[in-house]
Design an enzyme around this catalytic site. Structure first.
Site, short mmCIF file in Angstrom:
data_model
loop_
_atom_site.label_atom_id
_atom_site.label_comp_id
_atom_site.label_asym_id
_atom_site.label_seq_id
_atom_site.Cartn_x
_atom_site.Cartn_y
_atom_site.Cartn_z
N ASN A 29 63.62 -22.04 64.13
CA ASN A 29 62.88 -22.79 63.21
C ASN A 29 63.70 -23.03 61.77
O ASN A 29 63.18 -24.13 61.23
CB ASN A 29 61.78 -21.84 62.66
CG ASN A 29 61.11 -22.20 61.28
OD1 ASN A 29 60.33 -23.10 61.25
ND2 ASN A 29 61.54 -21.58 60.14
N TYR B 23 67.94 -36.12 58.35
CA TYR B 23 67.22 -35.22 58.76
C TYR B 23 66.20 -35.83 59.98
O TYR B 23 66.07 -35.03 61.01
CB TYR B 23 66.15 -34.89 57.63
CG TYR B 23 64.81 -33.94 57.90
CD1 TYR B 23 65.24 -32.71 58.03
CD2 TYR B 23 63.79 -34.55 58.00
CE1 TYR B 23 64.05 -31.61 58.36
CE2 TYR B 23 62.61 -33.53 58.33
CZ TYR B 23 62.95 -32.35 58.42
OH TYR B 23 61.95 -31.24 58.63
N SER C 224 59.53 -32.10 64.12
CA SER C 224 58.69 -32.59 62.99
C SER C 224 58.00 -33.96 63.42
O SER C 224 58.83 -34.46 64.51
CB SER C 224 59.65 -32.82 61.90
OG SER C 224 58.87 -33.53 60.97
N LYS D 259 65.63 -34.05 63.65
CA LYS D 259 64.46 -33.64 64.43
C LYS D 259 64.11 -34.40 65.64
O LYS D 259 63.49 -33.88 66.55
CB LYS D 259 63.46 -34.03 63.29
CG LYS D 259 63.23 -33.04 61.93
CD LYS D 259 63.35 -31.39 62.61
CE LYS D 259 63.90 -30.42 61.76
NZ LYS D 259 63.49 -29.22 62.20
N ASP E 69 67.51 -15.05 58.71
CA ASP E 69 67.57 -16.14 57.55
C ASP E 69 68.75 -15.96 56.83
O ASP E 69 69.41 -15.14 56.75
CB ASP E 69 66.43 -15.83 56.57
CG ASP E 69 65.89 -17.10 55.85
OD1 ASP E 69 65.16 -17.67 56.28
OD2 ASP E 69 66.86 -17.62 55.17
N VAL F 104 72.67 -19.59 60.96
CA VAL F 104 72.53 -20.05 62.32
C VAL F 104 73.43 -20.96 62.83
O VAL F 104 73.69 -21.40 64.02
CB VAL F 104 70.99 -20.72 62.69
CG1 VAL F 104 70.06 -19.71 62.51
CG2 VAL F 104 70.77 -21.92 61.86
#
Ligand SMILES: NC(=O)c1ccc[n+]([C@@H]2O[C@H](COP(=O)([O-])OP(=O)(O)OC[C@H]3O[C@@H](n4cnc5c(N)ncnc54)[C@H](O)[C@@H]3O)[C@@H](O)[C@H]2O)c1
Length: 254
Positions: free
Chosen positions: A86, A150, A137, A154, A36, A60
């Site tokens: 994730n 966003y 999502s 996804k 993280d 990441v």
């Protein structure tokens, strides 16, 4: 236990759905790397799991950080069976209100992170005939206001998942993604807070699901553990909805 003897890396595991997945993987017998960008959060999740986990602070979107993550993971765990991509952020704005910096960062974390981590861990996953679980999502195909960038990331993850599954099939590496509905975790909370009336937005979100409520991170984590395990041995290139019947519920303004 579904993941006995397996080694798993979960990105964005410092909170929310990622943390629930790291805990579930460990409960199912895996050793877990908690990656993280928030070092304290990574450490906290790893401590909650105990000796079966280590926290590795990682952005990441940073190629060097991801290379270090892969090196340290192999030094510590010796092999990798599961990569769960994730980590994500969510810019709650229209395209006109989104700055170029926000756009680039969201793409770099949400899509670039999947690319960088998958590229870094695939050589190991090929050796173990492992599995990748990507986090998409319902917003990958059921869009909502004030989150265009966003939603685009996804949707990209669904395409990436299917294309990677084709490329990785001959190596017997499975690649799937999960499409959660609203889940009681950080990004949904951020979306509610960005609306004029956050409490009303939260209530309305529950009604979008046939089950009449938003989901819990553990409800996604159980499916992630299944997809990561041998129980899903003939599932690849799939987008699995964990959404309480999203889209079957009442519209937002009812
Ligand atoms: N909460 C929801 O309703 C919902 C619904 C559908 C899909 N999702 C997806 O589930 C995933 C997790 O969402 P959440 O709601 O649990 O979010 P969250 O904000 O609770 O957790 C996200 C974690 O990712 C970490 N992170 C952010 N940027 C990072 C980076 N560059 N490198 C490494 N870590 C980074 C954060 O520090 C945080 O710990 C995301 O991929 C999200 O798109 C969430």
């Amino acid at each position: 236990m579904k993941l006995e003897g397996k080694m798993a890396v979960v990105t964005g595991a410092g909170s929310g759905i990622g943390r629930a997945c790291a805990l579930e993987f460990a409960r199912e017998g895996a050793r877990v790397v908690v990656a993280d960008i928030n070092a304290a959060a990574a450490q906290a999740t790893a401590q909650q799991i105990g000796p079966a986990a280590i926290g590795i602070p990682t952005d990441v979107a940073d190629p060097e950080a991801v290379t270090r993550l892969a090196q340290k993971t192999i030094e510590t765990l010796g092999k990798v069976d599961v990569l769960m991509n994730n980590a994500a952020i969510q810019v709650n704005k229209t395209i006109e209100d989104t700055t170029l910096e926000e756009w680039n960062r969201q793409m770099a974390v949400n899509v670039g992170g999947v690319f960088l981590c998958s590229r870094a861990f695939l050589p190991q996953l090929r050796r173990t005939r492992g599995a990748i679980v990507n986090m998409s999502s319902v917003n990958g195909y059921f869009v909502e206001p004030f989150s265009a960038g966003y939603c685009a990331t996804k949707a990209a993850i669904i395409g990436l998942t299917k294309a990677m599954a084709i490329d990785c099939g001959p190596s017997r590496v499975r690649v799937n993604c999960i499409c959660p509905g609203y889940i009681d975790a950080g990004l949904a909370e951020g979306y509610f807070q960005a609306q004029a009336d956050p409490a009303a937005a939260r209530m309305a979100a529950g009604k979008l699901h046939a089950l009449g409520r938003i989901g819990r991170p553990e409800e996604v984590a159980r499916v992630a553990a299944f997809l990561a395990s041998e129980e899903a041995s003939f599932i690849t290139g799939a987008q699995i909805a964990v959404d309480g019947g999203f889209g079957s519920g009442l519209p937002l303004n009812s």
